[in-house]
Design a protein around this motif. Sequence first.
Motif, mmCIF file in Angstrom:
data_model
loop_
_atom_site.group_PDB
_atom_site.id
_atom_site.type_symbol
_atom_site.label_atom_id
_atom_site.label_comp_id
_atom_site.label_asym_id
_atom_site.label_seq_id
_atom_site.Cartn_x
_atom_site.Cartn_y
_atom_site.Cartn_z
ATOM 1 N N LYS A 117 78.046 26.308 -16.447
ATOM 2 C CA LYS A 117 76.737 26.344 -15.791
ATOM 3 C C LYS A 117 76.344 27.779 -15.447
ATOM 4 C CE LYS A 117 76.796 21.751 -13.655
ATOM 5 N NZ LYS A 117 76.860 21.019 -12.362
ATOM 6 N N GLU A 118 77.317 28.562 -14.983
ATOM 7 C CA GLU A 118 77.047 29.956 -14.638
ATOM 8 C C GLU A 118 76.633 30.751 -15.872
ATOM 9 O OE1 GLU A 118 79.085 33.604 -12.119
ATOM 10 O OE2 GLU A 118 80.387 32.014 -12.895
ATOM 11 N N GLU A 119 77.306 30.535 -16.996
ATOM 12 C CA GLU A 119 76.945 31.239 -18.228
ATOM 13 C C GLU A 119 75.545 30.861 -18.697
ATOM 14 O OE1 GLU A 119 79.985 31.000 -21.242
ATOM 15 O OE2 GLU A 119 81.276 32.381 -20.126
ATOM 16 N N GLN B 202 72.543 29.890 -24.282
ATOM 17 C CA GLN B 202 71.130 29.527 -24.368
ATOM 18 C C GLN B 202 71.005 28.070 -24.814
ATOM 19 O OE1 GLN B 202 68.435 31.664 -23.801
ATOM 20 N NE2 GLN B 202 69.960 33.116 -23.055
ATOM 21 N N PRO B 203 69.886 27.412 -24.472
ATOM 22 C CA PRO B 203 69.669 26.059 -24.980
ATOM 23 C C PRO B 203 69.814 26.029 -26.498
ATOM 24 C CG PRO B 203 68.025 26.602 -23.335
ATOM 25 C CD PRO B 203 68.800 27.863 -23.602
ATOM 26 N N GLU C 296 75.672 15.077 -16.715
ATOM 27 C CA GLU C 296 74.677 15.829 -15.949
ATOM 28 C C GLU C 296 73.570 16.393 -16.840
ATOM 29 O OE1 GLU C 296 76.860 18.794 -13.742
ATOM 30 O OE2 GLU C 296 77.733 17.292 -12.413
ATOM 31 N N GLN C 297 73.609 16.075 -18.131
ATOM 32 C CA GLN C 297 72.618 16.504 -19.121
ATOM 33 C C GLN C 297 72.595 18.014 -19.324
ATOM 34 O OE1 GLN C 297 68.808 14.780 -18.235
ATOM 35 N NE2 GLN C 297 69.679 12.777 -17.832
ATOM 36 N N VAL C 298 73.730 18.672 -19.053
ATOM 37 C CA VAL C 298 73.849 20.105 -19.301
ATOM 38 C C VAL C 298 74.215 20.334 -20.763
ATOM 39 C CG1 VAL C 298 75.150 22.204 -18.692
ATOM 40 C CG2 VAL C 298 74.509 20.567 -16.911
ATOM 41 N N LEU C 299 75.094 19.470 -21.288
ATOM 42 C CA LEU C 299 75.531 19.536 -22.681
ATOM 43 C C LEU C 299 75.140 18.256 -23.396
ATOM 44 C CD1 LEU C 299 79.188 20.907 -22.320
ATOM 45 C CD2 LEU C 299 77.095 22.211 -22.708
ATOM 46 N N VAL C 300 75.056 18.354 -24.714
ATOM 47 C CA VAL C 300 74.825 17.188 -25.549
ATOM 48 C C VAL C 300 75.749 17.308 -26.761
ATOM 49 C CG1 VAL C 300 72.868 18.246 -26.761
ATOM 50 C CG2 VAL C 300 73.091 15.773 -26.704
ATOM 51 N N THR C 301 76.403 16.194 -27.099
ATOM 52 C CA THR C 301 77.283 16.176 -28.258
ATOM 53 C C THR C 301 76.600 15.431 -29.387
ATOM 54 O OG1 THR C 301 79.271 16.295 -26.906
ATOM 55 C CG2 THR C 301 79.539 15.440 -29.126
ATOM 56 N N GLN D 282 68.894 21.309 -24.962
ATOM 57 C CA GLN D 282 67.613 21.992 -25.118
ATOM 58 C C GLN D 282 66.522 21.345 -24.289
ATOM 59 O OE1 GLN D 282 66.477 23.389 -29.058
ATOM 60 N NE2 GLN D 282 68.393 22.525 -29.822
ATOM 61 N N GLY D 283 66.742 20.084 -23.914
ATOM 62 C CA GLY D 283 65.742 19.366 -23.135
ATOM 63 C C GLY D 283 65.790 19.770 -21.676
ATOM 64 N N HIS D 284 64.780 19.391 -20.982
ATOM 65 C CA HIS D 284 64.742 19.677 -19.552
ATOM 66 C C HIS D 284 65.522 18.604 -18.811
ATOM 67 C CE1 HIS D 284 61.820 22.822 -20.081
ATOM 68 N NE2 HIS D 284 61.130 22.021 -20.863
#
Length: 127
Positions: free
Chosen positions: A21-23, A30-31, A62-67, A77-79
Amino acid sequence: MVTINKQTNRPFYEQLVIGIKEEILQGILQPGDRIPSVREMAKDLLMNPNTVSKAYKILEAEQVLVTVKGKGTFVNQGHTTRDEKRIHQLKQQFNVLFIEAKHLQVTNDEIHTWLKEATQELGGDQS
């Protein structure tokens, strides 16, 4: 690259979640960026793959990553939507930290300085 402090009490998977999350906040990730596979990340960080997998699953929830099956794991890439339940939990954690700081006689000015420093380090909103 995320670093894991093996001398702290914070679980490794939590450190990895926060590190990714920090990166993202710092613009390092980047998204749409592909992140290493579980095995690659485990090898790079000298961690158990199950620990990395746990962190990735949390970040996906948490929708930070997507596989994407067969392609890899990417920064979403989504909000993401505001998660009011998690925000409420975060506020409770903040209150506990504030109580601990005041108990240790940390001044409000010191707390404000900490917040400004964190905001500058993470490139967040200056308000």
